[in-house]
Design a protein around this motif. Structure first.
Motif, PDB file in Angstrom:
ATOM      1  N   MET A   1       0.837  -1.176   0.000  1.00 44.80           N
ATOM      2  CA  MET A   1       0.000   0.000   0.000  1.00 44.80           C
ATOM      3  C   MET A   1       0.883   1.240   0.000  1.00 44.80           C
ATOM      4  O   MET A   1       1.740   1.385   0.850  1.00 44.80           O
ATOM      5  CB  MET A   1      -0.858   0.013   1.266  1.00 44.80           C
ATOM      6  CG  MET A   1      -2.308  -0.254   1.027  1.00 44.80           C
ATOM      7  SD  MET A   1      -3.275  -0.053   2.514  1.00 44.80           S
ATOM      8  CE  MET A   1      -3.826  -1.720   2.760  1.00 44.80           C
ATOM      9  N   ASN A   2       0.607   2.114  -0.921  1.00 42.91           N
ATOM     10  CA  ASN A   2       1.360   3.373  -0.993  1.00 42.91           C
ATOM     11  C   ASN A   2       0.466   4.524  -0.541  1.00 42.91           C
ATOM     12  O   ASN A   2       0.269   5.497  -1.256  1.00 42.91           O
ATOM     13  CB  ASN A   2       1.856   3.627  -2.421  1.00 42.91           C
ATOM     14  CG  ASN A   2       2.900   2.622  -2.829  1.00 42.91           C
ATOM     15  OD1 ASN A   2       3.669   2.155  -1.998  1.00 42.91           O
ATOM     16  ND2 ASN A   2       2.942   2.286  -4.104  1.00 42.91           N
ATOM     17  N   LEU A   3      -0.054   4.416   0.641  1.00 41.09           N
ATOM     18  CA  LEU A   3      -0.926   5.445   1.187  1.00 41.09           C
ATOM     19  C   LEU A   3      -0.210   6.164   2.319  1.00 41.09           C
ATOM     20  O   LEU A   3       0.701   5.627   2.927  1.00 41.09           O
ATOM     21  CB  LEU A   3      -2.216   4.804   1.734  1.00 41.09           C
ATOM     22  CG  LEU A   3      -3.063   3.996   0.764  1.00 41.09           C
ATOM     23  CD1 LEU A   3      -4.191   3.296   1.507  1.00 41.09           C
ATOM     24  CD2 LEU A   3      -3.613   4.875  -0.341  1.00 41.09           C
ATOM     25  N   GLN A   4      -0.666   7.360   2.600  1.00 45.00           N
ATOM     26  CA  GLN A   4      -0.131   8.091   3.738  1.00 45.00           C
ATOM     27  C   GLN A   4      -0.442   7.296   5.009  1.00 45.00           C
ATOM     28  O   GLN A   4      -1.452   6.602   5.084  1.00 45.00           O
ATOM     29  CB  GLN A   4      -0.745   9.487   3.811  1.00 45.00           C
ATOM     30  CG  GLN A   4      -0.346  10.387   2.665  1.00 45.00           C
ATOM     31  CD  GLN A   4       1.152  10.633   2.652  1.00 45.00           C
ATOM     32  OE1 GLN A   4       1.773  10.895   3.684  1.00 45.00           O
ATOM     33  NE2 GLN A   4       1.751  10.521   1.482  1.00 45.00           N
ATOM     34  N   VAL A  11      -7.726   2.672   6.568  1.00 41.06           N
ATOM     35  CA  VAL A  11      -8.099   1.641   5.603  1.00 41.06           C
ATOM     36  C   VAL A  11      -7.912   0.248   6.207  1.00 41.06           C
ATOM     37  O   VAL A  11      -8.786  -0.619   6.087  1.00 41.06           O
ATOM     38  CB  VAL A  11      -7.294   1.809   4.293  1.00 41.06           C
ATOM     39  CG1 VAL A  11      -7.413   0.589   3.397  1.00 41.06           C
ATOM     40  CG2 VAL A  11      -7.744   3.072   3.553  1.00 41.06           C
ATOM     41  N   LEU A  12      -6.780   0.024   6.863  1.00 39.78           N
ATOM     42  CA  LEU A  12      -6.534  -1.283   7.478  1.00 39.78           C
ATOM     43  C   LEU A  12      -7.541  -1.575   8.590  1.00 39.78           C
ATOM     44  O   LEU A  12      -8.039  -2.699   8.705  1.00 39.78           O
ATOM     45  CB  LEU A  12      -5.098  -1.365   8.007  1.00 39.78           C
ATOM     46  CG  LEU A  12      -4.012  -1.413   6.930  1.00 39.78           C
ATOM     47  CD1 LEU A  12      -2.626  -1.307   7.568  1.00 39.78           C
ATOM     48  CD2 LEU A  12      -4.127  -2.664   6.080  1.00 39.78           C
ATOM     49  N   ALA A  32     -13.272   2.238   2.739  1.00 39.42           N
ATOM     50  CA  ALA A  32     -12.512   3.201   3.539  1.00 39.42           C
ATOM     51  C   ALA A  32     -11.687   4.116   2.644  1.00 39.42           C
ATOM     52  O   ALA A  32     -11.630   5.326   2.869  1.00 39.42           O
ATOM     53  CB  ALA A  32     -11.611   2.466   4.524  1.00 39.42           C
ATOM     54  N   LEU A  33     -11.050   3.542   1.626  1.00 33.61           N
ATOM     55  CA  LEU A  33     -10.259   4.353   0.700  1.00 33.61           C
ATOM     56  C   LEU A  33     -11.147   5.360  -0.028  1.00 33.61           C
ATOM     57  O   LEU A  33     -10.797   6.542  -0.137  1.00 33.61           O
ATOM     58  CB  LEU A  33      -9.525   3.461  -0.306  1.00 33.61           C
ATOM     59  CG  LEU A  33      -8.697   4.204  -1.354  1.00 33.61           C
ATOM     60  CD1 LEU A  33      -7.553   4.983  -0.708  1.00 33.61           C
ATOM     61  CD2 LEU A  33      -8.152   3.205  -2.379  1.00 33.61           C
ATOM     62  N   ALA A  49      -3.577   1.344  -5.202  1.00 35.52           N
ATOM     63  CA  ALA A  49      -3.414   1.915  -3.857  1.00 35.52           C
ATOM     64  C   ALA A  49      -3.464   0.835  -2.780  1.00 35.52           C
ATOM     65  O   ALA A  49      -2.748   0.924  -1.782  1.00 35.52           O
ATOM     66  CB  ALA A  49      -4.493   2.961  -3.601  1.00 35.52           C
ATOM     67  N   LEU A  50      -4.311  -0.180  -2.985  1.00 37.12           N
ATOM     68  CA  LEU A  50      -4.504  -1.206  -1.961  1.00 37.12           C
ATOM     69  C   LEU A  50      -3.739  -2.495  -2.250  1.00 37.12           C
ATOM     70  O   LEU A  50      -3.784  -3.422  -1.443  1.00 37.12           O
ATOM     71  CB  LEU A  50      -5.999  -1.519  -1.815  1.00 37.12           C
ATOM     72  CG  LEU A  50      -6.883  -0.345  -1.401  1.00 37.12           C
ATOM     73  CD1 LEU A  50      -8.345  -0.760  -1.384  1.00 37.12           C
ATOM     74  CD2 LEU A  50      -6.460   0.212  -0.054  1.00 37.12           C
ATOM     75  N   ALA A  51      -3.057  -2.551  -3.391  1.00 36.01           N
ATOM     76  CA  ALA A  51      -2.330  -3.753  -3.812  1.00 36.01           C
ATOM     77  C   ALA A  51      -3.267  -4.958  -3.894  1.00 36.01           C
ATOM     78  O   ALA A  51      -2.947  -6.048  -3.438  1.00 36.01           O
ATOM     79  CB  ALA A  51      -1.130  -4.025  -2.898  1.00 36.01           C
ATOM     80  N   PHE A  52      -4.453  -4.726  -4.468  1.00 35.38           N
ATOM     81  CA  PHE A  52      -5.436  -5.785  -4.701  1.00 35.38           C
ATOM     82  C   PHE A  52      -5.472  -6.089  -6.190  1.00 35.38           C
ATOM     83  O   PHE A  52      -5.139  -5.239  -7.024  1.00 35.38           O
ATOM     84  CB  PHE A  52      -6.842  -5.348  -4.286  1.00 35.38           C
ATOM     85  CG  PHE A  52      -7.058  -5.169  -2.815  1.00 35.38           C
ATOM     86  CD1 PHE A  52      -6.198  -5.708  -1.860  1.00 35.38           C
ATOM     87  CD2 PHE A  52      -8.144  -4.446  -2.356  1.00 35.38           C
ATOM     88  CE1 PHE A  52      -6.419  -5.540  -0.508  1.00 35.38           C
ATOM     89  CE2 PHE A  52      -8.378  -4.270  -1.014  1.00 35.38           C
ATOM     90  CZ  PHE A  52      -7.514  -4.812  -0.082  1.00 35.38           C
TER      91      PHE A  52
END
Length: 187
Positions: A1-4, A11-12, A32-33, A49-52
């Motif tokens: 995940m490349n999120l702040q 999100v988690l 959540a995202l 963003a979520l690596a899904f």
């Protein structure tokens, strides 16, 4: 995940909570995202963003759409579909309440109504039916209240929620006024 980090924690957490709320982790994280995103996102952006996988995202978006929790957007000169969570948290609350009612409460009320129409044949059934009547009446009262809440504008709903136990004090005042009115009328 490349999120702040803040967004990633949110999100988690939503993913973890999703299983407790009856949705899978992936759907919770997608929602959540979208909820915290400042702009609508397409499925590829969500997947990255979520690596899904793209297919997991598509299935998750379909689930969220079935709950009316995402809105579809199209951008000029872009054939992709973009998704966004509603901005108004009270609209989200109303949607969740209506969907949960449709999926969970209404079938239970239907079963209880049918059970209450049956003629008990044993003493145990008489007791069981009486308990079912109590449950039916409680659920009916709750759904009637929810129907009224669903009609309220967001500001009034927020004000009602903030009142909390002050509502009980209003009821007590109403009861005292009613009792005083009856006493005056009797004399």
């Amino acid at each position: 995940m490349n999120l702040q980090p803040l967004t990633q924690r949110f999100v988690l957490h939503f993913g973890e909570m999703g299983s407790r709320w009856g949705i899978n982790r992936t759907v919770g994280q997608i929602y959540a995202l979208l909820f915290v995103s400042a702009k609508p996102l397409n499925a590829d952006e969500i997947a990255e963003a979520l690596a899904f996988s793209r297919s997991n995202v598509s299935m998750g978006l379909k689930e969220l759409a079935s709950w009316n929790l995402v809105r579809l957007h199209h951008l000029p000169n872009d054939r992709r579909e973009y998704f966004q969570a509603p901005e108004d948290v009270w609209a989200i609350f109303r949607t969740l309440a209506a969907e949960r009612r449709k999926r969970e409460i209404d079938p239970t009320l239907s079963m209880l109504r049918d059970a209450l129409l049956e003629e008990p044949t044993a003493e145990e059934d008489v007791h069981a039916q009486a308990r079912m009547k109590e449950m039916h009446d409680l659920i009916e009262l709750g759904t009637s209240w929810l129907d009224e809440v669903q009609k309220m504008d967001s500001a009034s709903l927020a004000q009602l929620m903030k009142m909390g136990s002050q509502v009980q004090k209003l009821i007590q005042v109403k009861d005292r006024v009613k009792q005083a009115f009856k006493s005056d009328k009797a004399s």
